[in-house]
Design an enzyme around this catalytic site. Structure first.
Site, PDB file in Angstrom:
ATOM      1  CG  HIS A 226     -13.806 -13.611   2.412  1.00 44.45           C
ATOM      2  ND1 HIS A 226     -14.803 -14.331   3.047  1.00 44.45           N
ATOM      3  CD2 HIS A 226     -13.833 -12.371   2.943  1.00 44.45           C
ATOM      4  CE1 HIS A 226     -15.418 -13.535   3.889  1.00 44.45           C
ATOM      5  NE2 HIS A 226     -14.855 -12.338   3.849  1.00 44.45           N
TER       6      HIS A 226
ATOM      7  CB  CYS B 272      -1.172  -5.192   5.492  1.00 45.72           C
ATOM      8  SG  CYS B 272      -1.574  -4.525   3.880  1.00 45.72           S
TER       9      CYS B 272
HETATM   10  C1  PEP Z   1      -3.222  -8.112  -0.177  1.00 40.10           C
HETATM   11  O1  PEP Z   1      -3.528  -8.115  -1.372  1.00 40.10           O
HETATM   12  O2  PEP Z   1      -2.160  -8.602   0.242  1.00 40.10           O
HETATM   13  C2  PEP Z   1      -4.117  -7.538   0.825  1.00 40.10           C
HETATM   14  C3  PEP Z   1      -3.730  -7.340   2.058  1.00 40.10           C
HETATM   15  O3  PEP Z   1      -5.373  -7.239   0.424  1.00 40.10           O
HETATM   16  P1  PEP Z   1      -6.551  -8.302   0.235  1.00 40.10           P
HETATM   17  O4  PEP Z   1      -6.142  -9.585   0.857  1.00 40.10           O
HETATM   18  O5  PEP Z   1      -7.728  -7.680   0.870  1.00 40.10           O
HETATM   19  O6  PEP Z   1      -6.649  -8.381  -1.257  1.00 40.10           O
END
Ligand code: PEP
Ligand code: MG
Length: 763
Positions: A416, A717
């Site tokens: 995060h 993403c």
């Molecule tokens: C991922 O898991 O690659 C993603 C984009 O979601 P997060 O980073 O929010 O888990």
């Protein structure tokens, strides 16, 4: 007739005949620089050819009324035009002129002086024809050629007249690649105002080659020369495909000031049986071999000094050594000094770093430490502090916004703290393992987020890392989008001119409301939750109006939102990563899902109608079916997709597609942790966390292939989409769009453009 010009007949003003690149080569050749010999099939030849065969009229017809935003139509028109060129019979007088020049190429070089009579006869008889590089050199009236640089084809290691003619046609046709057409349309530049010259030049059988700057591009230091070199053909260095050795020389004396050695495991070279350019493995014992001897460095130094003197300004050169000598292959002025955010040297206080970790968000900043061990202390973070904590959570975002830098004990580059810091442009280091114990409140430190180093003391550094705006948007068929979670930072991300938003995480918006979605529902405030979400989405959709924005329904782990209202009621889970979050939770609490769909519908109904939705943490087609029922119930009608974040989803993709989806998006942050069984937040195992692991690449390739067959769009993403090596892989596999963090949008766009370009040339 001016169809063909030898380098000796060309000077720097001859851009209209030879294109920018060709004119420059002629100039350097005539100034007696060691340019491999060659000639130019002029822009006039191209013009004559297209008018003689009526190709110009055909082209105009095909381009009339073309909607360049429709990439299928654009591809089709480009392909048709290419066919016009490739199928055309080149008139025999053209063929004769070009092939005669080709056969005489070595004779022009002066290299055959002293060669024995028999060898000369062999050359003349065409029995020992040279390998040539065939390169496009576009020219346009009223428009600087630079705008077209790198958009057209290059063919290396061409041998024989027939192959040469084909390569010349290939270069001509490359004036109409989808990208080139798109670019001219977008810049309102008439297609018939551009022409193209073709450079035919003897190949250098490079042993080692690379680039060279007569000024240090990283620091703008004019007293230094920087040389980057690698084994084999220089394309690997020019294209940034591998890390070259770097040598920094003093311009005045030629003395070696600094050197960076890199491992080289492969090189581009000519295959001696097929004559084609191939990627060849370098034996392990040679990976670290010296690339340039002191004598070679001296030759390069002297060359750089002379070329700079000739032009009277700093130069950016390409060079190559074959077995015998050094060649200069290209030189152009250094117009914009290279600014790599990630490698830019940030001034640091003197001494050794007092703490190291993973560089998670680039840039440097100094300030007093504020250690946060409990959420109650968050309000202690004042503007300008360096926030130091175990790991950040979405509910810490407001405090993070006040910090000039962030340092954590735990986490990897997809944690995060890393994701949010990159979005905000705040320098960040994660995974130091001990920041909260070795640093103390009020201590003044400087953080180098690019290198992952913390220093004692302060220096004057720009606190926020401001991104350079793109000078030119390189049009690409594959869309390059951005990942954005915080409405406050949408404008900053939009300045990178992405083609939309490939992931909008709702967690940033939820954190700003400081209340857990489940709490809204417990309080019976369904509408309050819809309002919160719709307001946040609207802010971002407004900034990206007219472009697609894909919103992900909430994906909140039970350990993430404990400190916002209602978060304390979340279950204690032994392993929250694999616990109750994403779609599995949303289906257990459909009111939350319904409210999020409703918020999207509201924003779409208001006219921001390109907002789509995607579902996180999918493991089966049944989940998609169930979620779709809720979607239908709400009456939402938008692009509908799923995240591929688990092997469960990747390996059942066919069934998932059959439910009826518009797109998938790889969440490689989770896909990597779940495929490899490596916790993305555990700093102890980060060395094993690699999105380029063959297992993940296999999952991705399988999903793209299946989706293509089913007509489902594919995207990424996860953070891996910001990495050039992943972007390259995805382009090759045929992905539809790539989303990157704001700081990586430009780099990824360049990688995509280059890959698309190369796919069209027969390199
Ligand atoms: C991922 O898991 O690659 C993603 C984009 O979601 P997060 O980073 O929010 O888990
Ligand atoms: Mg995820």
């Amino acid at each position: 007739m001016g169809w063909l010009k030898w380098f000796r007949e060309i000077h720097k003003g001859d851009v209209g005949i030879a294109g920018g690149k060709g004119a420059n080569l002629g100039e350097l050749y005539n100034a007696n620089f060691p340019i491999p010999p060659g000639f130019i099939v002029s822009a006039d030849a191209y013009k004559e050819f297209i008018s003689l065969l009526g190709i110009d009229k055909e082209i105009n017809k095909k381009l009339e009324g073309l909607d360049v935003e429709d990439s299928d139509e654009l591809d089709k028109v480009s392909e048709d035009i290419k066919e016009l060129f490739m199928k055309a019979d080149v008139p025999s007088n053209f063929v004769t002129i070009i092939s005669n020049a080709y056969k005489n190429l070595q004779l022009d070089s002066g290299q055959l002086e002293g060669i024995n009579h028999k060898a000369l006869e062999l050359v003349k008889a065409g029995r020992d024809l040279p390998f040539v590089a065939v390169r496009s050199s576009a020219t346009a009236e009223d428009l600087p050629e630079a705008s077209f640089a790198g958009q057209q084809s290059t063919f290396l290691n061409i041998k024989g007249s027939d192959n040469l003619i084909e390569a010349v046609k290939g270069c001509w046709a490359s004036l109409f690649t989808p990208r080139a057409i798109y670019y001219r349309e977008k810049n309102n530049f008439p297609h018939n105002k551009v022409a193209i010259a073709v450079i035919v030049q003897q190949m250098v059988d490079s042993i080692v080659s690379g680039v060279m700057f007569s000024v240090n591009p990283a620091t703008s230091d004019e007293s230094q020369i920087v040389i980057e070199g690698a084994f084999g053909l220089g394309e690997s260095v020019v294209g940034g495909e591998l890390s070259p050795n770097e040598y920094i020389l003093d311009k005045q004396t030629g003395k070696l000031v600094d050197k960076k050695q890199s491992k080289q495991e492969w090189m581009y070279t000519r295959d001696y049986t097929t004559g084609k350019t191939v990627k060849k493995k370098i034996p392990q014992e040679k990976w670290y071999n010296e690339k340039l001897s002191a004598d070679m460095l001296k030759l390069l130094w002297s060359l750089a000094v002379r070329v700079e003197k000739h032009y009277g300004c700093a130069q950016d050169m390409e060079w190559a050594f074959d077995r015998n000598r050094l060649y200069l292959v290209q030189s152009r002025p250094v117009t914009t000094l290279k600014k790599h955010e990630d490698v830019k040297e940030i001034e640091m206080p003197t001494g050794e770093p007092i703490l190291t970790g993973l560089g998670a968000s680039p840039g440097g900043a100094s300030g007093p430490v504020k250690i946060i061990l409990s959420p109650h202390e968050l309000s202690n973070v004042k503007k300008g502090d360096v926030m130091v904590t175990k790991m950040t959570n979405p509910d810490m975002v407001p405090a993070m916004q006040r910090a000039v830098a962030i340092v954590t004990d735990e986490g990897g580059v997809t944690s995060h703290a890393a994701i949010v810091s990159r979005e905000m442009g705040t320098p960040c280091i994660v995974g130091t393992e001990k920041a909260t114990s070795v640093l103390h409140d009020g201590q003044i430190i400087t953080v180098n987020g690019s290198k992952g180093e913390v220093y004692e003391g302060s220096v004057e550094v720009e606190p926020a890392q401001e991104l350079e705006e793109p000078v030119e948007i390189i049009p690409t068929n594959i869309k390059v989008k951005v990942v954005i979670d915080l409405p406050d930072y949408a404008e900053r991300a939009a300045r990178q001119k992405p083609d939309g938003v490939g992931l909008l995480r709702l967690e940033g918006i939820i954190a700003s409301g400081q209340k857990h979605p489940a709490q809204f529902m417990r309080e019976g405030d369904y509408d309050g939750y819809v309002d919160l979400i719709a307001d946040g989405i609207r802010k971002i959709a407004k900034v990206f109006e007219g472009k697609p924005v894909w919103v992900r329904t909430s994906d909140i782990r039970s350990d993430e939102f404990r400190n916002i209202k209602g978060g304390e009621q979340e279950p204690e889970e032994a392993n929250p990563m694999m616990g109750w979050h994403g779609i599995r939770r949303s289906l257990d609490e459909p009111q939350i899902l319904k409210a999020e769909f409703e918020a999207i519908k509201r924003v779409n109904d208001e006219g921001y109608d390109k907002v789509g939705v995607m579902l996180p943490q999918i493991i089966s087609a049944d989940e998609v079916k169930e979620a779709k029922k809720v979607y239908d119930e709400v009456g939402l009608n938008c692009e509908f997709g799923v995240m591929i974040e688990t092997p469960g989803a990747a390996l059942t993709i066919e069934k998932i597609c059959d439910v009826g989806i518009d797109f998938i998006s790889f969440g490689t942050n989770d896909l990597t942790q779940f495929t490899l069984g490596v916790d993305r937040n555990n700093s102890k195992v980060q060395k094993l966390y690699s999105e380029m692991h063959p297992a993940i690449l296999r999952e991705i390739a399988h999903v793209i292939k299946t989706c293509r067959a089913k007509g489902v769009k594919t995207s990424i993403c996860g953070q891996a989409g910001s990495k050039p090596e992943m972007a390259k892989f995805l382009v090759k596999e045929g992905i539809t769009s790539i989303s990157a963090s704001p700081d990586a949008v430009q780099t990824v766009r360049k990688v995509v453009a280059k890959e698309e370009n190369e796919a069209q040339s027969e390199f």
